[in-house]
Design a protein around this motif. Structure first.
Motif, PDB file in Angstrom:
ATOM      1  N   GLN A 205       0.803  -1.225   0.000  1.00 57.79           N
ATOM      2  CA  GLN A 205       0.000   0.000   0.000  1.00 57.79           C
ATOM      3  C   GLN A 205       0.837   1.278   0.000  1.00 57.79           C
ATOM      4  OE1 GLN A 205      -2.472  -0.753   3.462  1.00 57.79           O
ATOM      5  NE2 GLN A 205      -4.100  -1.641   2.194  1.00 57.79           N
ATOM      6  N   ALA A 206       2.131   1.135  -0.001  1.00 57.04           N
ATOM      7  CA  ALA A 206       3.048   2.278  -0.084  1.00 57.04           C
ATOM      8  C   ALA A 206       2.752   3.313   0.994  1.00 57.04           C
ATOM      9  CB  ALA A 206       2.986   2.889  -1.484  1.00 57.04           C
ATOM     10  N   ASP A 207       2.443   4.540   0.582  1.00 55.89           N
ATOM     11  CA  ASP A 207       2.236   5.623   1.550  1.00 55.89           C
ATOM     12  C   ASP A 207       0.793   5.729   2.030  1.00 55.89           C
ATOM     13  OD1 ASP A 207       4.908   6.334   1.310  1.00 55.89           O
ATOM     14  OD2 ASP A 207       4.494   7.668  -0.385  1.00 55.89           O
ATOM     15  N   ASN A 208      -0.070   4.857   1.555  1.00 57.26           N
ATOM     16  CA  ASN A 208      -1.490   4.929   1.919  1.00 57.26           C
ATOM     17  C   ASN A 208      -1.890   3.678   2.689  1.00 57.26           C
ATOM     18  OD1 ASN A 208      -4.063   6.036   2.023  1.00 57.26           O
ATOM     19  ND2 ASN A 208      -4.686   5.093   0.075  1.00 57.26           N
ATOM     20  N   VAL A 209      -1.226   3.454   3.809  1.00 57.49           N
ATOM     21  CA  VAL A 209      -1.434   2.232   4.596  1.00 57.49           C
ATOM     22  C   VAL A 209      -2.689   2.359   5.452  1.00 57.49           C
ATOM     23  CG1 VAL A 209      -0.458   0.718   6.355  1.00 57.49           C
ATOM     24  CG2 VAL A 209       1.033   1.776   4.635  1.00 57.49           C
ATOM     25  N   ASP A 210      -3.551   1.357   5.401  1.00 51.17           N
ATOM     26  CA  ASP A 210      -4.783   1.391   6.186  1.00 51.17           C
ATOM     27  C   ASP A 210      -4.564   0.802   7.577  1.00 51.17           C
ATOM     28  OD1 ASP A 210      -5.046  -1.452   6.078  1.00 51.17           O
ATOM     29  OD2 ASP A 210      -6.046  -1.309   4.141  1.00 51.17           O
ATOM     30  N   ASP A 211      -5.615   0.819   8.400  1.00 54.57           N
ATOM     31  CA  ASP A 211      -5.528   0.319   9.774  1.00 54.57           C
ATOM     32  C   ASP A 211      -6.197  -1.049   9.925  1.00 54.57           C
ATOM     33  OD1 ASP A 211      -4.227   2.613  10.733  1.00 54.57           O
ATOM     34  OD2 ASP A 211      -6.138   3.671  10.963  1.00 54.57           O
ATOM     35  N   PHE A 212      -6.463  -1.740   8.839  1.00 54.43           N
ATOM     36  CA  PHE A 212      -7.192  -2.998   8.892  1.00 54.43           C
ATOM     37  C   PHE A 212      -6.232  -4.176   9.029  1.00 54.43           C
ATOM     38  CE2 PHE A 212      -9.615  -0.407   5.572  1.00 54.43           C
ATOM     39  CZ  PHE A 212     -10.243   0.352   6.550  1.00 54.43           C
ATOM     40  N   ARG A 213      -6.777  -5.305   9.475  1.00 49.48           N
ATOM     41  CA  ARG A 213      -5.978  -6.530   9.551  1.00 49.48           C
ATOM     42  C   ARG A 213      -6.502  -7.536   8.540  1.00 49.48           C
ATOM     43  NH1 ARG A 213      -5.698  -8.425  15.602  1.00 49.48           N
ATOM     44  NH2 ARG A 213      -4.441 -10.090  14.697  1.00 49.48           N
ATOM     45  N   TYR A 214      -5.569  -8.308   7.965  1.00 46.89           N
ATOM     46  CA  TYR A 214      -5.885  -9.219   6.869  1.00 46.89           C
ATOM     47  C   TYR A 214      -5.427 -10.635   7.218  1.00 46.89           C
ATOM     48  CZ  TYR A 214      -6.387  -4.920   4.092  1.00 46.89           C
ATOM     49  OH  TYR A 214      -6.772  -3.686   3.607  1.00 46.89           O
ATOM     50  N   PHE A 215      -6.248 -11.616   6.840  1.00 49.41           N
ATOM     51  CA  PHE A 215      -5.939 -13.019   7.125  1.00 49.41           C
ATOM     52  C   PHE A 215      -6.297 -13.860   5.908  1.00 49.41           C
ATOM     53  CE2 PHE A 215      -7.079 -10.783  10.949  1.00 49.41           C
ATOM     54  CZ  PHE A 215      -6.087 -11.144  11.855  1.00 49.41           C
ATOM     55  N   ARG A 216      -5.344 -14.707   5.487  1.00 48.77           N
ATOM     56  CA  ARG A 216      -5.636 -15.650   4.407  1.00 48.77           C
ATOM     57  C   ARG A 216      -6.091 -16.971   5.023  1.00 48.77           C
ATOM     58  NH1 ARG A 216      -4.812 -16.157  -0.909  1.00 48.77           N
ATOM     59  NH2 ARG A 216      -3.390 -14.384  -1.086  1.00 48.77           N
ATOM     60  N   VAL A 217      -7.178 -17.513   4.514  1.00 46.05           N
ATOM     61  CA  VAL A 217      -7.692 -18.800   4.982  1.00 46.05           C
ATOM     62  C   VAL A 217      -6.845 -19.897   4.350  1.00 46.05           C
ATOM     63  CG1 VAL A 217      -9.719 -20.285   5.170  1.00 46.05           C
ATOM     64  CG2 VAL A 217      -9.999 -17.785   5.113  1.00 46.05           C
ATOM     65  N   VAL A 218      -6.241 -20.736   5.188  1.00 49.76           N
ATOM     66  CA  VAL A 218      -5.334 -21.767   4.673  1.00 49.76           C
ATOM     67  C   VAL A 218      -5.986 -23.145   4.627  1.00 49.76           C
ATOM     68  CG1 VAL A 218      -3.224 -20.549   5.269  1.00 49.76           C
ATOM     69  CG2 VAL A 218      -4.300 -22.008   6.976  1.00 49.76           C
ATOM     70  N   ILE A 219      -6.995 -23.389   5.465  1.00 48.98           N
ATOM     71  CA  ILE A 219      -7.794 -24.613   5.371  1.00 48.98           C
ATOM     72  C   ILE A 219      -9.246 -24.250   5.666  1.00 48.98           C
ATOM     73  CG2 ILE A 219      -5.924 -26.183   6.083  1.00 48.98           C
ATOM     74  CD1 ILE A 219      -7.266 -26.354   8.830  1.00 48.98           C
ATOM     75  N   ASP A 220     -10.176 -25.046   5.149  1.00 52.27           N
ATOM     76  CA  ASP A 220     -11.583 -24.813   5.443  1.00 52.27           C
ATOM     77  C   ASP A 220     -11.806 -24.892   6.951  1.00 52.27           C
ATOM     78  OD1 ASP A 220     -11.707 -24.931   2.720  1.00 52.27           O
ATOM     79  OD2 ASP A 220     -13.026 -26.680   2.609  1.00 52.27           O
ATOM     80  N   GLY A 221     -12.563 -23.957   7.495  1.00 55.14           N
ATOM     81  CA  GLY A 221     -12.829 -24.026   8.932  1.00 55.14           C
ATOM     82  C   GLY A 221     -13.397 -22.738   9.487  1.00 55.14           C
ATOM     83  N   PRO A 222     -13.537 -22.660  10.812  1.00 55.21           N
ATOM     84  CA  PRO A 222     -14.100 -21.482  11.470  1.00 55.21           C
ATOM     85  C   PRO A 222     -13.026 -20.465  11.845  1.00 55.21           C
ATOM     86  CG  PRO A 222     -13.857 -23.234  13.069  1.00 55.21           C
ATOM     87  CD  PRO A 222     -13.367 -23.790  11.747  1.00 55.21           C
ATOM     88  N   LEU A 223     -13.411 -19.207  11.889  1.00 57.56           N
ATOM     89  CA  LEU A 223     -12.538 -18.123  12.317  1.00 57.56           C
ATOM     90  C   LEU A 223     -12.967 -17.675  13.709  1.00 57.56           C
ATOM     91  CD1 LEU A 223     -10.375 -15.913  11.554  1.00 57.56           C
ATOM     92  CD2 LEU A 223     -12.313 -14.517  10.836  1.00 57.56           C
ATOM     93  N   TYR A 224     -12.101 -17.864  14.709  1.00 62.68           N
ATOM     94  CA  TYR A 224     -12.379 -17.436  16.076  1.00 62.68           C
ATOM     95  C   TYR A 224     -11.748 -16.061  16.306  1.00 62.68           C
ATOM     96  CZ  TYR A 224     -14.084 -21.977  17.757  1.00 62.68           C
ATOM     97  OH  TYR A 224     -14.827 -23.107  17.974  1.00 62.68           O
ATOM     98  N   ILE A 225     -12.524 -15.115  16.802  1.00 63.43           N
ATOM     99  CA  ILE A 225     -11.999 -13.785  17.121  1.00 63.43           C
ATOM    100  C   ILE A 225     -12.197 -13.551  18.610  1.00 63.43           C
ATOM    101  CG2 ILE A 225     -12.093 -11.324  16.620  1.00 63.43           C
ATOM    102  CD1 ILE A 225     -13.447 -12.014  13.963  1.00 63.43           C
ATOM    103  N   ALA A 226     -11.098 -13.561  19.355  1.00 63.56           N
ATOM    104  CA  ALA A 226     -11.143 -13.307  20.799  1.00 63.56           C
ATOM    105  C   ALA A 226     -11.015 -11.808  21.015  1.00 63.56           C
ATOM    106  CB  ALA A 226     -10.009 -14.048  21.504  1.00 63.56           C
ATOM    107  N   MET A 227     -12.069 -11.193  21.542  1.00 63.45           N
ATOM    108  CA  MET A 227     -12.128  -9.738  21.654  1.00 63.45           C
ATOM    109  C   MET A 227     -11.783  -9.291  23.074  1.00 63.45           C
ATOM    110  SD  MET A 227     -15.655  -9.223  19.458  1.00 63.45           S
ATOM    111  CE  MET A 227     -15.575  -7.418  19.495  1.00 63.45           C
ATOM    112  N   GLY A 228     -10.901  -8.304  23.176  1.00 63.07           N
ATOM    113  CA  GLY A 228     -10.549  -7.747  24.470  1.00 63.07           C
ATOM    114  C   GLY A 228     -11.695  -6.933  25.060  1.00 63.07           C
ATOM    115  N   LYS A 229     -11.540  -6.498  26.289  1.00 56.59           N
ATOM    116  CA  LYS A 229     -12.577  -5.751  27.007  1.00 56.59           C
ATOM    117  C   LYS A 229     -12.993  -4.515  26.220  1.00 56.59           C
ATOM    118  CE  LYS A 229     -13.351  -3.202  31.328  1.00 56.59           C
ATOM    119  NZ  LYS A 229     -12.770  -2.819  32.641  1.00 56.59           N
TER     120      LYS A 229
END
Length: 390
Positions: A205-229
């Motif tokens: 993204q060069a000089d226009n970097v966003d604040d998002f996070r990206y994940f590639r799915v490597v096997i079929d399955g569920p995505l668990y998101i552990a959220m802080g307080k």
């Protein structure tokens, strides 16, 4: 060697302008992400959840209060508790662990209102997909650790949420790792479902970097998101290979009501990976001269002993999702007992000053009245109640 993830809560560094940010929550995930749409990744947007506008692919999520259904014993437990399905229309495939997750626009969208780690889970992910998440800050954050052995670990990034992290309540047999700190990966602790690729995306993204996070799915399955307080998620996208052929997911069944003579059956349509309009056809495979599902599904229908073609006291139903382009899903099967259970009056009542305005089944579909089992009833005063019919 399988890596073991753990996380602990770190409060001191988390107070980063949370109060200042609280009034500025907005959804900003782009539908035309230049890097993901570019030649290197060649992806196409598949699904988008906007938890500020409360939409999925620009269609409203209903009801506006997050509602839950049944627990699923096939998913990895969250702090010892079975994940519970979210039954809002537009939230198919989502689960929460332990509770305390809500829709709260003022607090950032999909929000953890508890002073401890809480989970949201997205099922149905396929290898090769990319997940992009936009999140708001936590008042206590997660310090993620990767253990190289039972006692040695390397600290990695501090997160408002950790992906594919799910604590296990029981301590290790030798006592070296205490209870509540062991975190196995998704897919029942055997394999990692996603790999984080945020750094490689940001590098493009060069000089226009966003604040998002990206994940590639490597096997079929569920995505668990552990959220802080007090952490939140403003939006989540699922991207797929732009050159992949269209696929259609299977429909799902649920009982919508039963009585002494018949059972109500509801079928939830699957989805097209090209976001094409889909419909469901169904049929009774034990019927004479049956070849394939050929009845157009138009809403809840009743099944009676008349459909018990082989006289075994059960009725088998098959259903297929069909895309507007003609692509079909695999066949889903459902077996029910045709010996119904009489209905009784509701055992959960509401304030008589408010009247029901909308009734939803446990799958999130609108129905004309509360059915057998649990129904979700939205009242004229804006409250949402669960109504149980036996």
């Amino acid at each position: 060697m399988r890596k073991i993830y753990t996380f602990v809560v770190s409060a001191a560094i988390a107070m980063i302008s949370v109060m200042a940010y609280a009034d500025e929550f907005s959804y900003s995930l782009p539908a035309d992400n230049a890097v993901l749409c570019g030649e290197k990744f060649n992806m196409r947007l598949f699904k988008t959840w906007d938890f500020i506008a409360l939409t999925k692919n620009d269609v409203p999520i209903t009801p506006v209060t997050l509602t839950t259904g049944d627990a699923d014993s096939n998913l990895q437990t969250c702090d010892g508790y079975k994940p519970i399905s979210v039954i809002n229309e537009g939230m198919e495939g989502w689960y929460v662990g332990v509770g305390n997750i809500e829709f709260n626009k003022a607090s950032g969208g999909l929000y953890n209102n508890k002073n401890a780690v809480r989970y949201v889970i997205l099922t149905g992910l396929k290898a090769g997909q990319i997940v992009c998440i936009q999140n708001g800050p936590a008042t206590e954050r997660l310090s993620e650790r990767i253990y190289t052995s039972e006692t040695d670990y390397v600290d990695v990034k501090i997160h408002d949420y950790a992906v594919n992290a799910c604590r296990v309540q029981k301590a290790s047999p030798d006592g070296k790792m205490p209870a509540w700190t062991i975190s196995y990966l998704s897919n029942h602790g055997r394999d990692n479902v996603v790999a984080e690729i945020t750094d490689s995306i940001h590098a493009e993204q060069a000089d226009n970097v966003d604040d998002f996070r990206y994940f590639r799915v490597v096997i079929d399955g569920p995505l668990y998101i552990a959220m802080g307080k007090n952490s939140s998620i403003q939006g989540l996208q699922v991207w797929i290979d732009a050159d992949a052929e269209e696929t259609v997911s299977v429909p799902s069944f649920s009982l919508a009501g039963e009585n002494e003579e018949s059972n109500g059956v509801e079928i939830t349509c699957g989805e097209s990976s090209y976001d094409e309009q889909c419909h469901v056809v169904y049929g009774f495979p034990e019927r004479n001269n049956y070849a394939e599902p050929d009845l157009e599904y138009e809403g809840v229908f009743t099944v009676s002993p008349d459909e018990d073609y082989n006289g075994d006291g059960k009725v088998v139903i098959e259903a297929v999702t069909v895309s507007a382009t003609g692509v079909k899903s695999e066949t889903a099967r459902f077996e029910i007992d045709v010996d119904g259970v009489p209905l009784s009056a509701p055992i959960l009542t509401t304030d008589t000053s408010a009247e029901p305005t909308v009734v939803f089944s446990t799958s999130g579909a609108k129905v004309s009245k509360p059915m057998h089992g649990v129904s979700i009833v939205k009242m004229s005063d804006g409250t949402v109640n669960k109504v149980m019919m036996k």
